[in-house]
Write a protein that holds these residues in place. Sequence first.
Motif, PDB file in Angstrom:
ATOM      1  N   VAL A  67       0.818  -1.217   0.000  1.00 51.29           N
ATOM      2  CA  VAL A  67       0.000   0.000   0.000  1.00 51.29           C
ATOM      3  C   VAL A  67       0.852   1.267   0.000  1.00 51.29           C
ATOM      4  CG1 VAL A  67      -1.686   1.327   1.331  1.00 51.29           C
ATOM      5  CG2 VAL A  67      -1.994  -1.133   1.021  1.00 51.29           C
ATOM      6  N   PRO A  68       1.889   1.404   0.866  1.00 51.65           N
ATOM      7  CA  PRO A  68       2.714   2.621   0.804  1.00 51.65           C
ATOM      8  C   PRO A  68       3.450   2.791  -0.524  1.00 51.65           C
ATOM      9  CG  PRO A  68       3.048   1.473   2.887  1.00 51.65           C
ATOM     10  CD  PRO A  68       2.271   0.551   2.009  1.00 51.65           C
ATOM     11  N   ALA A 147       1.340   2.049  16.503  1.00 51.77           N
ATOM     12  CA  ALA A 147       1.703   3.424  16.135  1.00 51.77           C
ATOM     13  C   ALA A 147       2.786   3.426  15.058  1.00 51.77           C
ATOM     14  CB  ALA A 147       2.181   4.183  17.374  1.00 51.77           C
ATOM     15  N   GLY A 148       3.758   2.534  15.173  1.00 48.26           N
ATOM     16  CA  GLY A 148       4.797   2.440  14.145  1.00 48.26           C
ATOM     17  C   GLY A 148       4.238   2.038  12.795  1.00 48.26           C
ATOM     18  N   TRP A 149       3.274   1.134  12.806  1.00 46.71           N
ATOM     19  CA  TRP A 149       2.652   0.710  11.549  1.00 46.71           C
ATOM     20  C   TRP A 149       1.882   1.864  10.899  1.00 46.71           C
ATOM     21  CZ3 TRP A 149       2.875  -3.322   8.309  1.00 46.71           C
ATOM     22  CH2 TRP A 149       1.850  -3.488   7.376  1.00 46.71           C
ATOM     23  N   LEU A 150       1.282   2.725  11.713  1.00 44.24           N
ATOM     24  CA  LEU A 150       0.505   3.839  11.183  1.00 44.24           C
ATOM     25  C   LEU A 150       1.396   4.928  10.586  1.00 44.24           C
ATOM     26  CD1 LEU A 150      -2.269   4.179  13.932  1.00 44.24           C
ATOM     27  CD2 LEU A 150      -2.455   3.116  11.674  1.00 44.24           C
ATOM     28  N   VAL A 151       2.598   5.142  11.167  1.00 44.80           N
ATOM     29  CA  VAL A 151       3.478   6.177  10.633  1.00 44.80           C
ATOM     30  C   VAL A 151       4.389   5.640   9.526  1.00 44.80           C
ATOM     31  CG1 VAL A 151       3.492   7.378  12.838  1.00 44.80           C
ATOM     32  CG2 VAL A 151       5.341   5.786  12.306  1.00 44.80           C
ATOM     33  N   MET A 152       4.446   4.328   9.355  1.00 47.69           N
ATOM     34  CA  MET A 152       5.333   3.728   8.355  1.00 47.69           C
ATOM     35  C   MET A 152       5.077   4.231   6.935  1.00 47.69           C
ATOM     36  SD  MET A 152       5.193   1.054   5.895  1.00 47.69           S
ATOM     37  CE  MET A 152       3.885  -0.012   6.489  1.00 47.69           C
TER      38      MET A 152
END
Length: 276
Positions: A67-68, A147-152
Amino acid sequence: MTRTERTTRSSREARAPKSGKPRDGRMSLGAHLVELRKRLFLAAIAIVLGMIAGWLVSDWVLNALRVPIEQLAEEQGRVASLNFTDISSAFDLRLQIAFTVGVVVSSPFWLYQIWAFLMPGLKRKEKQYAVGFVLSAVPLFLLGCLAGWLVMPHMVVLLTGFAPQDTTALISARTYYDFVLKLVLAIGIAFVLPVFLVLLNFAGVLSAKAILKSWRIAILAITLFTAIATPAADVMSMFLLAIPMVILYFGAAGIAFLNDRRRAKRALALDAELAI
């Protein structure tokens, strides 16, 4: 050997424990090694079963990781794709995903095996500290990983944005997965650090006054960490990541303050008893 000696020896052997534990409750070195082997074997079985579940969801994980890449291709207007550089890289990546998911899914079981092995050697107060640490550290670690997954995705877009225009982003799948895993784990561990502050306070190493005295340095370190973990242009994401970390820091200081006050009251009561 006389008949009486043989009878005495037989009765001693009959009374001797067969589990490797002497009569005082302590285990011999051999019994410890057998117990450790048993615990490790059970933990390994749990991880293998978790790896099977991880293999089944590896397609979903790969799609989530893509996705990113699709997002940066759309935002930067460039060709971007996830690449497998050799024949076995796709299989190796799926194995790595399966192992990571297996360790995470089976963590309650293998953490219990570690706890069950160490528990007989801990004192009552040490057991209470250990239980409190596990019950608070595990949810905080999972929250930090989330939180890390959301900012990745923001990190991926930011770092690939330094490439010149009209270039192609050919990203190695294994290198990309290692980057995501390290980022998620780093933020997860950062969320657990306040628990270590509380643990040091309960152990008498660090006082609440010392924790509060360093609040400026702590906030600066948290701000720098969140600035690195989020794009400079996305200030909202930085604050959303920094606010819970600051709250956890001052929460740890508050718990340490209550513990210091309780310890001081206990010391005063003891001095009063000794003075009588």
